[in-house]
Design a protein around this motif. Structure first.
Motif, PDB file in Angstrom:
ATOM      1  N   ARG A   1      42.117  61.689  29.980  1.00  0.00           N
ATOM      2  CA  ARG A   1      43.130  61.294  29.009  1.00  0.00           C
ATOM      3  C   ARG A   1      43.527  62.468  28.121  1.00  0.00           C
ATOM      4  N   VAL A   2      44.617  62.262  27.383  1.00  0.00           N
ATOM      5  CA  VAL A   2      45.197  63.329  26.591  1.00  0.00           C
ATOM      6  C   VAL A   2      44.216  63.802  25.516  1.00  0.00           C
ATOM      7  N   ASN A   3      44.206  65.103  25.261  1.00  0.00           N
ATOM      8  CA  ASN A   3      43.315  65.685  24.265  1.00  0.00           C
ATOM      9  C   ASN A   3      43.850  65.467  22.850  1.00  0.00           C
ATOM     10  N   PRO A   4      42.974  65.572  21.845  1.00  0.00           N
ATOM     11  CA  PRO A   4      43.449  65.488  20.461  1.00  0.00           C
ATOM     12  C   PRO A   4      44.517  66.546  20.186  1.00  0.00           C
ATOM     13  N   ALA A   5      45.584  66.141  19.516  1.00  0.00           N
ATOM     14  CA  ALA A   5      46.667  67.047  19.156  1.00  0.00           C
ATOM     15  C   ALA A   5      47.302  66.541  17.863  1.00  0.00           C
ATOM     16  N   VAL A   6      48.076  67.384  17.216  1.00  0.00           N
ATOM     17  CA  VAL A   6      48.722  67.006  15.961  1.00  0.00           C
ATOM     18  C   VAL A   6      49.917  66.107  16.220  1.00  0.00           C
ATOM     19  N   SER A   7      50.646  66.347  17.307  1.00  0.00           N
ATOM     20  CA  SER A   7      51.827  65.553  17.617  1.00  0.00           C
ATOM     21  C   SER A   7      51.888  65.273  19.110  1.00  0.00           C
ATOM     22  N   TYR A   8      52.625  64.207  19.455  1.00  0.00           N
ATOM     23  CA  TYR A   8      52.738  63.778  20.842  1.00  0.00           C
ATOM     24  C   TYR A   8      54.200  63.465  21.160  1.00  0.00           C
ATOM     25  N   LYS A   9      54.586  63.708  22.413  1.00  0.00           N
ATOM     26  CA  LYS A   9      55.974  63.530  22.825  1.00  0.00           C
ATOM     27  C   LYS A   9      56.368  62.055  22.853  1.00  0.00           C
ATOM     28  N   LYS A  10      57.656  61.825  22.632  1.00  0.00           N
ATOM     29  CA  LYS A  10      58.235  60.507  22.810  1.00  0.00           C
ATOM     30  C   LYS A  10      58.765  60.362  24.240  1.00  0.00           C
ATOM     31  N   SER A  11      58.846  59.118  24.683  1.00  0.00           N
ATOM     32  CA  SER A  11      59.526  58.826  25.944  1.00  0.00           C
ATOM     33  C   SER A  11      60.111  57.429  25.829  1.00  0.00           C
ATOM     34  N   TYR A  12      61.396  57.359  25.525  1.00  0.00           N
ATOM     35  CA  TYR A  12      62.014  56.052  25.329  1.00  0.00           C
ATOM     36  C   TYR A  12      62.076  55.254  26.628  1.00  0.00           C
ATOM     37  N   HIS A  13      62.168  55.936  27.758  1.00  0.00           N
ATOM     38  CA  HIS A  13      62.173  55.225  29.034  1.00  0.00           C
ATOM     39  C   HIS A  13      60.799  54.635  29.322  1.00  0.00           C
ATOM     40  N   SER A  14      59.761  55.466  29.237  1.00  0.00           N
ATOM     41  CA  SER A  14      58.410  54.987  29.549  1.00  0.00           C
ATOM     42  C   SER A  14      57.931  53.951  28.555  1.00  0.00           C
ATOM     43  N   VAL A  15      58.169  54.186  27.282  1.00  0.00           N
ATOM     44  CA  VAL A  15      57.636  53.306  26.240  1.00  0.00           C
ATOM     45  C   VAL A  15      58.574  52.140  25.959  1.00  0.00           C
ATOM     46  N   GLY A  16      59.837  52.444  25.665  1.00  0.00           N
ATOM     47  CA  GLY A  16      60.754  51.397  25.254  1.00  0.00           C
ATOM     48  C   GLY A  16      61.126  50.428  26.353  1.00  0.00           C
ATOM     49  N   ARG A  17      61.285  50.925  27.577  1.00  0.00           N
ATOM     50  CA  ARG A  17      61.715  50.072  28.687  1.00  0.00           C
ATOM     51  C   ARG A  17      60.550  49.594  29.548  1.00  0.00           C
ATOM     52  N   ARG A  18      59.562  50.468  29.782  1.00  0.00           N
ATOM     53  CA  ARG A  18      58.472  50.123  30.699  1.00  0.00           C
ATOM     54  C   ARG A  18      57.201  49.708  29.970  1.00  0.00           C
ATOM     55  N   HIS A  19      57.148  49.880  28.669  1.00  0.00           N
ATOM     56  CA  HIS A  19      55.944  49.576  27.884  1.00  0.00           C
ATOM     57  C   HIS A  19      54.712  50.315  28.416  1.00  0.00           C
ATOM     58  N   PHE A  20      54.925  51.546  28.835  1.00  0.00           N
ATOM     59  CA  PHE A  20      53.880  52.326  29.504  1.00  0.00           C
ATOM     60  C   PHE A  20      53.351  53.400  28.559  1.00  0.00           C
ATOM     61  N   LEU A  21      52.026  53.496  28.478  1.00  0.00           N
ATOM     62  CA  LEU A  21      51.376  54.467  27.586  1.00  0.00           C
ATOM     63  C   LEU A  21      51.251  55.847  28.205  1.00  0.00           C
ATOM     64  N   GLY A  22      51.573  55.968  29.506  1.00  0.00           N
ATOM     65  CA  GLY A  22      51.336  57.213  30.216  1.00  0.00           C
ATOM     66  C   GLY A  22      49.980  57.178  30.882  1.00  0.00           C
ATOM     67  N   ALA A  23      49.865  57.795  32.043  1.00  0.00           N
ATOM     68  CA  ALA A  23      48.607  57.770  32.787  1.00  0.00           C
ATOM     69  C   ALA A  23      47.475  58.435  32.018  1.00  0.00           C
ATOM     70  N   ARG A  24      47.811  59.347  31.121  1.00  0.00           N
ATOM     71  CA  ARG A  24      46.792  60.005  30.299  1.00  0.00           C
ATOM     72  C   ARG A  24      46.831  59.517  28.852  1.00  0.00           C
ATOM     73  N   GLY A  25      47.588  58.454  28.602  1.00  0.00           N
ATOM     74  CA  GLY A  25      47.713  57.937  27.248  1.00  0.00           C
ATOM     75  C   GLY A  25      48.577  58.797  26.350  1.00  0.00           C
ATOM     76  N   GLU A  26      49.411  59.652  26.952  1.00  0.00           N
ATOM     77  CA  GLU A  26      50.160  60.637  26.183  1.00  0.00           C
ATOM     78  C   GLU A  26      51.271  60.038  25.335  1.00  0.00           C
ATOM     79  N   TYR A  27      51.673  58.783  25.631  1.00  0.00           N
ATOM     80  CA  TYR A  27      52.734  58.156  24.848  1.00  0.00           C
ATOM     81  C   TYR A  27      52.193  57.094  23.883  1.00  0.00           C
ATOM     82  N   THR A  28      50.898  57.092  23.647  1.00  0.00           N
ATOM     83  CA  THR A  28      50.297  56.074  22.784  1.00  0.00           C
ATOM     84  C   THR A  28      50.851  56.127  21.369  1.00  0.00           C
TER      85      THR A  28
END
Length: 373
Positions: A137-164
């Motif tokens: 899973r995604v490592n600790p970071a200060v900020s994380y990318k947005k993905s309106y397609h993955s999150v807003g339409r698919r409700h998907f967190l990303g395979a590594r949790g990068e869109y949490t």
């Protein structure tokens, strides 16, 4: 929700039927098949989303998983150079796929497919609410990318949790089912919103912690931070970067969000939910998964943690999850044999197992016996 996956000539599985329940726990020594069960499900999902599954075949490398080429996934001691996977939702509803072996290809073309009792989208694996959270899973970071397609339409967190973080930002007021709600502390009940309930459950892993998300203006990033109440011995006015609070919180956050946000009928695939967590947190993670499964979410989890197992067992004993809604499988390869064996103890209403396979979360007892000898 589906009840069984059948695998033939896929990686370590020569010919295996693997039953699935609302909550299915997979355990094994390394390299004996537990990850392969999740991988084939992720493979079918990514092939479906890429548009391959309906017409062409399997896409081995994609958004969810990278499996290489055909020679990397064909069972070493195959009888025929074909690979098959079948999902069964009930006695009369199943879908299966047989693909041809082309040694260096990363797209495996169909030799045959079958569909009994319903359209392909009728299975939860291909539904709207699907999460696959890998071990890396995604490592600790200060900020994380947005993905309106993955999150807003698919409700998907990303395979590594990068869109949490983005998911929390968009759906922080999304109501959590009452059965999953937890009090933030002894004096304050958490509100039913997702972010509030995430904070309540995160107390199990790090007492006093609070998660905060904030959109960074004029960027496609979300800032994630943690704060602690005064009861934790830290200033409640300070916020801390994820990079300064260790890996455990960041690794567990996507799993907590997935369990709390996924509605009945959704599917969650989890690898190593115990990573970087104290045993208390691992047991709490097991209970959270059990509570989510009790609401009607299907969860398939691979784990090395007896604490996760015990969290599930305690949830069964307390009546929070019916024992028939739990399946446990232990994969092993007997000495001198190339074949993988599967043993499946059941959990009783008292939270006990009907039998303990050798090697199934029994290392503590073996070590203790050695120490006391």
């Amino acid at each position: 929700m589906f009840e069984e996956v059948y695998l033939k000539n896929f990686k370590v599985f020569s010919d295996h039927h693997i039953s699935l329940a609302r909550l299915t726990l997979l355990s094994a020594l390394n390299g004996t098949g537990k990850s392969s069960v999740l991988q084939v499900l992720a493979l079918l999902r990514q092939s479906f989303e890429a548009g391959f599954l309906n017409e062409e075949g399997w896409l081995l490398n994609g958004e969810l998983i990278e499996l290489g080429v055909a020679e990397d996934v064909l069972h070493e001691y195959f009888d025929t150079p074909e690979i098959m996977a079948e999902l069964r939702a009930s006695e009369n509803v199943s879908q299966g796929w047989t693909v041809q072996y082309e040694k260096s290809s990363d797209v495996l073309r169909y030799s045959e497919s079958s569909n009994h009792g319903g359209a392909i989208g009728s299975l939860s694996l291909f539904g709207d609410w699907f999460q696959y959270l890998r071990a890396d899973r995604v490592n600790p970071a200060v900020s994380y990318k947005k993905s309106y397609h993955s999150v807003g339409r698919r409700h998907f967190l990303g395979a590594r949790g990068e869109y949490t973080a983005h998911f929390l930002s968009l759906f922080q007021d999304h109501p959590v089912p009452e059965a999953l709600r937890r009090r933030q502390d002894e004096d304050q009940a958490a509100t039913p919103g997702l972010l509030s309930q995430v904070n309540a459950w995160m107390q199990e892993f790090s007492p006093g912690v609070r998660v905060a998300v904030e959109d960074i203006e004029k960027t496609d990033f979300v800032r994630l931070s943690y704060a602690y109440g005064a009861s934790a011995g830290l200033s409640s006015s300070n916020s801390y970067r994820p990079t300064n609070v260790g890996f455990g919180l960041t690794y567990s956050l996507p799993i907590v969000v997935a369990c709390l946000a996924t509605p009945p009928g959704g599917l969650i695939l989890l690898e190593n939910p115990e990573a970087h967590l104290h045993p208390q947190g691992q047991a709490a993670m097991g209970r959270l998964m059990a509570l989510a499964a009790a609401t009607g979410v299907q969860i398939v989890v691979e784990t090395h943690s007896d604490h996760v197992l015990n969290g599930i067992r305690m949830a069964v004993k307390s009546g929070e999850l019916a024992p028939e809604h739990v399946a446990a499988h232990y994969f092993s390869r007997p000495r001198g044999s190339q074949a993988v064996e599967m043993q499946s103890p059941k959990i009783t209403r008292q939270g006990r197992l009907t039998f303990w396979p050798d090697g199934f979360f029994d290392q503590w007892e073996k070590s203790l016996d050695s120490l006391l000898d």
